[in-house]
Write a protein that holds these residues in place. Sequence first.
Motif, PDB file in Angstrom:
ATOM      1  N   THR A   5      45.085  55.176  -0.513  1.00 19.31           N
ATOM      2  CA  THR A   5      43.912  55.192   0.107  1.00 19.31           C
ATOM      3  C   THR A   5      43.160  56.512   0.462  1.00 19.31           C
ATOM      4  O   THR A   5      43.809  57.454   0.157  1.00 19.31           O
ATOM      5  CB  THR A   5      44.495  54.541   1.540  1.00 19.31           C
ATOM      6  OG1 THR A   5      45.160  55.545   2.171  1.00 19.31           O
ATOM      7  CG2 THR A   5      45.196  53.212   1.208  1.00 19.31           C
ATOM      8  N   HIS A   7      42.855  57.674   3.184  1.00 21.81           N
ATOM      9  CA  HIS A   7      43.608  58.523   4.408  1.00 21.81           C
ATOM     10  C   HIS A   7      44.783  59.152   3.849  1.00 21.81           C
ATOM     11  O   HIS A   7      45.186  59.942   4.397  1.00 21.81           O
ATOM     12  CB  HIS A   7      43.874  57.488   5.435  1.00 21.81           C
ATOM     13  CG  HIS A   7      42.575  56.660   5.826  1.00 21.81           C
ATOM     14  ND1 HIS A   7      41.662  57.488   6.636  1.00 21.81           N
ATOM     15  CD2 HIS A   7      42.386  55.429   5.789  1.00 21.81           C
ATOM     16  CE1 HIS A   7      40.484  56.422   6.760  1.00 21.81           C
ATOM     17  NE2 HIS A   7      41.204  55.286   6.429  1.00 21.81           N
ATOM     18  N   LEU A   8      45.456  58.728   2.667  1.00 24.80           N
ATOM     19  CA  LEU A   8      46.832  59.378   2.410  1.00 24.80           C
ATOM     20  C   LEU A   8      46.617  60.023   1.003  1.00 24.80           C
ATOM     21  O   LEU A   8      45.972  59.175  -0.016  1.00 24.80           O
ATOM     22  CB  LEU A   8      47.819  58.315   2.355  1.00 24.80           C
ATOM     23  CG  LEU A   8      48.349  57.634   3.935  1.00 24.80           C
ATOM     24  CD1 LEU A   8      49.490  56.490   3.527  1.00 24.80           C
ATOM     25  CD2 LEU A   8      48.619  58.859   4.726  1.00 24.80           C
ATOM     26  N   LYS A 356      45.882  69.264   1.651  1.00 20.60           N
ATOM     27  CA  LYS A 356      45.455  68.309   2.697  1.00 20.60           C
ATOM     28  C   LYS A 356      46.425  69.045   3.948  1.00 20.60           C
ATOM     29  O   LYS A 356      46.004  69.163   5.019  1.00 20.60           O
ATOM     30  CB  LYS A 356      45.847  67.093   2.430  1.00 20.60           C
ATOM     31  CG  LYS A 356      45.450  66.098   3.939  1.00 20.60           C
ATOM     32  CD  LYS A 356      45.831  64.733   3.449  1.00 20.60           C
ATOM     33  CE  LYS A 356      45.493  63.936   4.912  1.00 20.60           C
ATOM     34  NZ  LYS A 356      45.800  62.333   4.609  1.00 20.60           N
ATOM     35  N   ARG A 502      50.586  62.779  12.460  1.00 20.53           N
ATOM     36  CA  ARG A 502      50.245  61.215  12.300  1.00 20.53           C
ATOM     37  C   ARG A 502      49.741  60.687  13.179  1.00 20.53           C
ATOM     38  O   ARG A 502      49.281  59.320  13.044  1.00 20.53           O
ATOM     39  CB  ARG A 502      51.659  60.867  12.069  1.00 20.53           C
ATOM     40  CG  ARG A 502      52.683  61.006  10.789  1.00 20.53           C
ATOM     41  CD  ARG A 502      53.912  60.614  10.703  1.00 20.53           C
ATOM     42  NE  ARG A 502      54.510  60.592   9.283  1.00 20.53           N
ATOM     43  CZ  ARG A 502      55.842  60.370   9.257  1.00 20.53           C
ATOM     44  NH1 ARG A 502      56.706  60.452  10.061  1.00 20.53           N
ATOM     45  NH2 ARG A 502      56.278  60.519   7.867  1.00 20.53           N
TER      46      ARG A 502
END
Length: 889
Positions: A5, A7-8, A356, A502
């Motif tokens: 995704t 986001h990850l 990241k 997170r």
Amino acid sequence: MSKSTPHLTIEEERLEESKKRTVHWKRWGPYLSERQWGTVREDYSPNGEAWEDFSHDQARSRAYRWGEDGIGGICDRHQQICFALALWNGKDPILKERLFGLTGNEGNHGEDVKEYYFYLDSTPTHSYMKFLYKYPQHPFPYAQLIEENRKRGKHDWEYELMDTGVFDDNRYFDVFIEYAKATHEDILIRITAHNRGPDFAELHVLPTIWFRNTWSWTPHAPRPTLNRDKNLGDAQAIHLDHEQYGSRWLLCEGTPDMLFTENDTNTQRLYGVPNAGPYVKDGINDSIVAGTQGTVNPAQVGTKGAIHYHPLIAPGQSITYRLRLTNLPPTEGQLGEEFDTIFPARQQEADDFFAKRLGTSHSADAQNVQRQAFAGMLWSKQFYHFDVRTWLAGDPTGPPPPAGRKDGRNADWKHLYNEDIISMPDKWEYPWFAAWDLAFHCVPLALVDPDFAKDQLRLLVREWYMHPNGQIPAYEWAFGDVNPPVHAWATWRVYKIEKRIRGKADRVWLAKIFHKLLLNFTWWVNRKDADGRNIFQGGFLGLDNIGLFDRSAPLPTGGFIDQSDGTSWMGMYCLNMLAIALELARHDPAYGDVASKFFEHFVYISHAINHIGEGNHEASLWDETDGFYYDMLHFPDGHSQQMKVRSMVGLIPLFAVETLEPEVVDALPGFKRRLLWFIENRPEFRRHVCSTSLPDGSVRRMLSIVDQEQLPRVMKYMLDEEEFLSAYGIRALSKYHQDHPYVHHVNGHEHRVDYEPAESRTGLFGGNSNWRGPIWFPVNFLLIESLQKFHHFFGDHLTVECPTGSGSQQTLWQVAAEISRRLNRLFLRDPSGHRPVFGGVAMFQQDPHWRDYLLFHEYFHGDNGAGLGASHQTGWTGLVTKLLEQSGE
């Protein structure tokens, strides 16, 4: 694995799958020790002489009871199946199956590995890993290293492998070992050997697979097997059959020889007792090195097997071998095209993950430092197995233990049962967990794998680790020793780091650890403040030789020591527990009462350490004339004396500082009422609670041992370059003692503390570490954090001279950043291209095959920054990753 995704990253997806236990990405990892011999758990001697009871010379022939070791190896998380690399240059007296080093009694500064190896990369799930071992082409100088170091004393430098000349003319091999996971059960392995020398050189490359010996210790235990499997067109295979894991295969390319033996002790060689069978642990060694017939099984079956490649490598050239450890039945092509796609993919995924998590704003050199520091931390995970009750009682199939064992080392820790993957300080020098080291490891580990960091912190307070009385186990040499109580600090830091990464907080985990830490806090209060004066002892508290005496042994003077550091650690512990209790109270008001208890306990401790009272037992640890904190020596006749050693002991009071934010206090009316009542009705304690009004009219409060008047006075010493401030951080002992040693005579014997910026010149605590001048990362990190907290309260209004005498005024935030950058410089290239950590070793400083491979030492020279002590103690020295993240270069 699910589709990535936005986001990850893919590695973050693996971490999520591992967390949910949908895919066991961490089942296989670098969990082999680098030294199992010479450990307490393998020691079955009458007198607890671990180094002598199981030596390096025995290790190739004697089956280990509690674990396995190897070079650049991997195993499953229960260490049933092990894989590592063995090498032979055709000249050594033995196979290079494990790293060599000196024992605690052989080294002139204690135990020390005498090899060069580097952790170059690893992701948190070990989906990609890279390791480098430098193997000399000359005979490895085992005897020379032992004999020369034995001749040297405490005042001499250690004799290193580089000093022997075996790397002259670049006559060595660079051997890289890489792993890439196709799936969580399918691991691709690539071994590349480079000849850096000027001539053709032969090399025996022996990828080795074996089972940990679990069958020799109890009757009727099942014995797994491995055997040669069918040949494929482009490869050969070894089949493994294990009761727990079923079938596995190790595939290798080409048509090399395969050698099989048993992972059983060679009793004939070690004890003169005939072997139970013809094939024993050192059978492959004897076959290759000595050419002995009959030491490997012609039926090609056993519990230990090696693949034997024997290349002749041209100067400047390399050779690569492909292998695969998999749960998939072997077929042709498994060592082919997938290698060309999976390895680059995993390397790119590792790059994406770290980019990241860490960003890309630093220089390439700084990014390399961070990446290798994380590699070292992730490679330093180890399967650690130790059942103390069984160890004390002896195995059913073995001889009874020595009679004194039941009352000897760790006899009070029968409940302790360890069989876990644990972060080690150094997998060769300290291949056992250490409580306060582990706490520091978890802070940088939380940046890349919060779940692992959380699991580590919780593990040490589980019932099978923590003593029933509440004590946290220190380390295997003496589980009952006392380390600084930093577990609550690390818990609070990891909690906040995960929340930032997170976006959500794990309060259930926080509460679970908090409840156990209540037991540990009570143990501290009951055991280390026996007189109930809020002044603590504690013993050596991890600072080994920092004091005039061995603080964990009976004093030659009699009496006892009131410890500035012990008391300050407890003040810090109170504030950490207070912060956690206030966080938990936001969702459960019951924690508000507990928070009040820690607030009041801190104020009592803070008052006690600073109080100048009426009686001898009320003497202050703060010296108003000097403006510094000292330990207090109490004599049997009742009089006392400050021991005026300017050391880290006197700076640790700075660690005890915490702010109470108005939105937190105002949300807990019960806690606020108790706080205000205490301040109003206990005026003698008000100096330990500072208040300031914010622009919106709310009140921020600060709790600290060191108050606003004391702070600049302590900082004057700390920031003086002729005292504590080095070009590379804060020294553990003031340089003042170079010309002014602290001397105390007792019964005709001189006890003294001198400034010793390098290795220890005393045998105190084994002489293998030194707190009398070098720079240590953990305490520097806490000093930096404390200065940031003080700045948060005082803001830019409070400035100090930095360095002392320079005329330059800096805020405390700027001072914290300056100390951070000085520490970071240890590893970064200076304008001349040199790294201080490498000291005067020319090959490390100049050679392109050495200069960018980093070692994260245990501590550093107080004047020139050279790395000292354990060479692979990435654990707490890995804190440099956090400093680079927050303060830059």
